[in-house]
Design an enzyme around this catalytic site. Structure first.
Site, PDB file in Angstrom:
ATOM      1  N   CYS A  77       0.845  -1.206   0.000  1.00 31.96           N
ATOM      2  CA  CYS A  77       0.000   0.000   0.000  1.00 31.96           C
ATOM      3  C   CYS A  77       0.873   1.245   0.000  1.00 31.96           C
ATOM      4  O   CYS A  77       0.565   2.221  -0.699  1.00 31.96           O
ATOM      5  CB  CYS A  77      -0.942  -0.003   1.204  1.00 31.96           C
ATOM      6  SG  CYS A  77      -2.312  -1.169   1.085  1.00 31.96           S
ATOM      7  N   HIS A 119       3.406 -12.557  -9.024  1.00 32.56           N
ATOM      8  CA  HIS A 119       4.774 -12.544  -9.535  1.00 32.56           C
ATOM      9  C   HIS A 119       4.706 -12.919 -11.009  1.00 32.56           C
ATOM     10  O   HIS A 119       4.109 -13.937 -11.364  1.00 32.56           O
ATOM     11  CB  HIS A 119       5.640 -13.581  -8.814  1.00 32.56           C
ATOM     12  CG  HIS A 119       5.844 -13.328  -7.369  1.00 32.56           C
ATOM     13  ND1 HIS A 119       6.991 -12.750  -6.876  1.00 32.56           N
ATOM     14  CD2 HIS A 119       5.056 -13.596  -6.299  1.00 32.56           C
ATOM     15  CE1 HIS A 119       6.901 -12.671  -5.558  1.00 32.56           C
ATOM     16  NE2 HIS A 119       5.728 -13.168  -5.188  1.00 32.56           N
ATOM     17  N   ASN A 147       1.073 -16.433  -4.510  1.00 31.99           N
ATOM     18  CA  ASN A 147       1.173 -17.172  -3.252  1.00 31.99           C
ATOM     19  C   ASN A 147       0.040 -16.713  -2.336  1.00 31.99           C
ATOM     20  O   ASN A 147      -0.225 -15.522  -2.231  1.00 31.99           O
ATOM     21  CB  ASN A 147       2.527 -16.912  -2.582  1.00 31.99           C
ATOM     22  CG  ASN A 147       3.690 -17.357  -3.451  1.00 31.99           C
ATOM     23  OD1 ASN A 147       3.626 -18.381  -4.118  1.00 31.99           O
ATOM     24  ND2 ASN A 147       4.741 -16.569  -3.458  1.00 31.99           N
ATOM     25  N   HIS A 163      -0.623  -8.559   1.112  1.00 31.62           N
ATOM     26  CA  HIS A 163      -1.305  -7.733   0.113  1.00 31.62           C
ATOM     27  C   HIS A 163      -1.232  -8.556  -1.161  1.00 31.62           C
ATOM     28  O   HIS A 163      -0.133  -8.954  -1.586  1.00 31.62           O
ATOM     29  CB  HIS A 163      -0.573  -6.395  -0.064  1.00 31.62           C
ATOM     30  CG  HIS A 163      -1.243  -5.429  -0.995  1.00 31.62           C
ATOM     31  ND1 HIS A 163      -1.640  -4.187  -0.564  1.00 31.62           N
ATOM     32  CD2 HIS A 163      -1.560  -5.496  -2.313  1.00 31.62           C
ATOM     33  CE1 HIS A 163      -2.173  -3.523  -1.588  1.00 31.62           C
ATOM     34  NE2 HIS A 163      -2.139  -4.317  -2.664  1.00 31.62           N
ATOM     35  N   HIS A 198      -0.612 -10.082  -4.522  1.00 37.28           N
ATOM     36  CA  HIS A 198       0.337  -9.716  -5.568  1.00 37.28           C
ATOM     37  C   HIS A 198       0.624 -10.926  -6.446  1.00 37.28           C
ATOM     38  O   HIS A 198       0.638 -12.055  -5.970  1.00 37.28           O
ATOM     39  CB  HIS A 198       1.633  -9.138  -4.990  1.00 37.28           C
ATOM     40  CG  HIS A 198       2.348 -10.029  -4.022  1.00 37.28           C
ATOM     41  ND1 HIS A 198       1.890 -10.256  -2.732  1.00 37.28           N
ATOM     42  CD2 HIS A 198       3.486 -10.751  -4.145  1.00 37.28           C
ATOM     43  CE1 HIS A 198       2.729 -11.075  -2.110  1.00 37.28           C
ATOM     44  NE2 HIS A 198       3.698 -11.393  -2.941  1.00 37.28           N
TER      45      HIS A 198
END
Length: 116
Positions: A7, A101, A86, A97, A99
């Site tokens: 964030c 990859h 993940n 948060h 995400h």
């Protein structure tokens, strides 16, 4: 979330090597890359993980995946890439948060998982 690392990156409080940004999504280089191409794509709005998404999150999740191919190609992985999200303790999610990859490069990424 005030203390969330991603964030803070999305708000511009922590610098990142950005490769894409719009109102909903931010993509930037991983600070500890595992492959020649290793980007992180995050929703700007805090979503903890895939375990906490709802139907209302579908547009931003879709956008994250839609831009993956373009970013991988632009950053040096024109022949394919892998998207990894993940989730939770079992999935080894390190930052709470959501995400993705985006990993790739000139050589194959290798096997998905270790065989047990």
């Amino acid at each position: 979330m005030d203390d969330c690392l991603f964030c803070k990156i999305a708000r511009g409080e922590i610098p990142a090597r950005k490769v894409y940004e719009d109102n909903d999504v931010l993509a930037f280089h991983d600070i500890n890359p595992a492959r020649p191409v290793h980007l992180l794509v995050i929703p700007k709005r805090h979503i903890t993980s895939l375990a906490t998404v709802s139907e209302s999150d579908a547009p931003v999740l879709g956008k994250m995946l839609v831009i993956a191919d373009r970013l991988a190609r632009e950053q040096g992985s024109p022949d394919g890439f892998r998207v990894i999200i993940n989730t939770g303790r079992i999935g080894h999610q390190e930052v709470q948060h959501l995400h993705a990859h985006i990993v790739g490069g000139p050589d194959p990424v290798g096997p998905m998982l270790k065989r047990i």
